[in-house]
Design an enzyme around this catalytic site. Sequence first.
Site, mmCIF file in Angstrom:
data_model
loop_
_atom_site.group_PDB
_atom_site.id
_atom_site.type_symbol
_atom_site.label_atom_id
_atom_site.label_comp_id
_atom_site.label_asym_id
_atom_site.label_seq_id
_atom_site.Cartn_x
_atom_site.Cartn_y
_atom_site.Cartn_z
ATOM 1 N N GLN A 1 10.295 5.488 4.932
ATOM 2 C CA GLN A 1 9.763 4.919 6.173
ATOM 3 C C GLN A 1 10.128 3.437 6.225
ATOM 4 O OE1 GLN A 1 5.638 4.122 5.799
ATOM 5 N NE2 GLN A 1 5.137 4.579 7.921
ATOM 6 N N SER B 1 7.779 -1.676 7.598
ATOM 7 C CA SER B 1 7.322 -3.020 7.217
ATOM 8 C C SER B 1 8.484 -3.977 6.996
ATOM 9 C CB SER B 1 6.512 -2.953 5.920
ATOM 10 O OG SER B 1 5.424 -2.093 6.067
ATOM 11 N N SER C 1 8.774 2.718 0.114
ATOM 12 C CA SER C 1 8.609 3.731 -0.934
ATOM 13 C C SER C 1 9.750 4.735 -0.837
ATOM 14 C CB SER C 1 7.292 4.494 -0.747
ATOM 15 O OG SER C 1 6.218 3.616 -0.596
ATOM 16 N N GLU D 1 0.276 9.464 8.580
ATOM 17 C CA GLU D 1 0.226 8.838 7.250
ATOM 18 C C GLU D 1 -1.219 8.625 6.805
ATOM 19 O OE1 GLU D 1 2.122 4.981 7.071
ATOM 20 O OE2 GLU D 1 2.111 5.010 4.882
ATOM 21 N N ASN E 1 -7.038 -1.541 4.324
ATOM 22 C CA ASN E 1 -8.394 -1.067 4.624
ATOM 23 C C ASN E 1 -9.040 -1.836 5.777
ATOM 24 O OD1 ASN E 1 -8.097 0.789 2.673
ATOM 25 N ND2 ASN E 1 -9.833 0.132 1.420
ATOM 26 N N GLU E 2 -8.773 -3.137 5.859
ATOM 27 C CA GLU E 2 -9.371 -3.916 6.956
ATOM 28 C C GLU E 2 -8.878 -3.383 8.305
ATOM 29 O OE1 GLU E 2 -7.906 -5.170 4.301
ATOM 30 O OE2 GLU E 2 -9.622 -6.076 3.277
#
Length: 380
Positions: free
Chosen positions: A124, A127, A159, A242, A363-364
């Site tokens: 993917q 980013s 990854s 995802e 997580n935020e």
Amino acid sequence: MVRMQDIDAASVDAWLAARAPLHTAQDAQHTGVALIEESGADEGAVVEAARAWQREWYDAGYAELGAADAAVVRSVAANYRLPDLRPLLIGLHILGPALREHGTAALQRRYLTPILRGEILACQLFSEPEAGSDLAGVRAKAVRVPGGWSVSGQKVWTSNAHFADVAELLVRTDSASSRHAGLSMFVMHMDAPGVDVRPLRQMTGGAAFNEVFLNDVFVPEENLIGEEGTGWRVAMTSLSGERAALGGEFEAVPPQLVEKLAAMALRRGRSEDPLVWGCLADAAVADFAHRAVVEHGAADPQLAGAAASVTKLMVTDLLEVVTSAVLEIGDAEVLLERGASIDAQWSEFILGKPGVAIAGGANEIQKNVIAERHLGLPKG
Ligand SMILES: Cc1cc2nc3c(=O)[nH]c(=O)nc-3n(C[C@H](O)[C@H](O)[C@H](O)COP(=O)(O)OP(=O)(O)OC[C@H]3O[C@@H](n4cnc5c(N)ncnc54)[C@H](O)[C@@H]3O)c2cc1C
């Protein structure tokens, strides 16, 4: 394509029993707990085992199930020691949903079945150094050339780029636009000239992800997923796939995690210590709650969007509770363990945990998703 309805657990169990060993109490002493990847493992062998398993799984009809049937299969499969299927995650749960929802019939024909059969592995390319949580900041760009597009830019934290066959690539196709507009999504082949993959070493010791430099890489027109300029919408489909996978469907939690914790307490002579009992009970509760919400979310499509964010947060809570238990049972010396021992894997578990809290949207960001989309609160 094989589809099943109202799958019965007994037939899944018989199929699995003919091909894989059941988990045993012994496994808790020997098999891994490393998150993200095992740094000492033979990656080529892991990838090949995942491909081979997925081919049989698809041919048996288990790779394309509705949510309810998938939940039945998942709960039966949890009893068996299966190959490490993490190399398949991106194809099955990130690129696959994007192709299914937005891809042309030709793209679906060319890529979907090979992905579902484990023949094509994906990575993917979203980013970038300046675009993580704020993904709309993507700067890698594609310009039109005869027959397609030429892509240049830099991606990071990719990854599996070092063994993937294809990538789901998010780039800016309209250089006059900014933010969400003017982005487009492509399937790009990783062996195309101009793709330069460089490994990033993690604190676990492994190198599961990479920087990827794109230097005038040609991508044919027909590999555009959706319309030109709709890349953001395609990305949202992939990101919700995802989140769901990392929260539960894909077993982000190593199998028998709490049993392995109990085995560690026994091994270290701490199994009668009330402090350790407390830690084990906390871990068992967090594990049980996570599994229950995964099952509940899968069974109720109305919950599916929010449940993916909730279960991703629950996974990291569980990993946190287990980490406290490991440090109580094994002391901080576990962190110094290296090599092939199970305690060395607990060290990798602890060092890999922060990555799980960031991967698939930090997580935020998951908390923002729950606040805005599920609770209807105004955007922060
Ligand atoms: C194990 C792992 C695997 C990965 N694999 C891939 C991959 O295969 N492909 C890919 O494209 N990417 C991958 N990533 C990258 C991942 O998607 C990003 O790291 C993630 O989206 C966060 O972006 P960032 O690292 O730029 O951090 P930043 O976005 O800079 O965030 C830094 C901190 O600020 C917080 N923050 C940022 N914005 C907000 C906000 N609006 N509200 C509250 N807090 C905020 C974040 O939560 C975080 O704690 C992977 C990451 C990890 C850890």
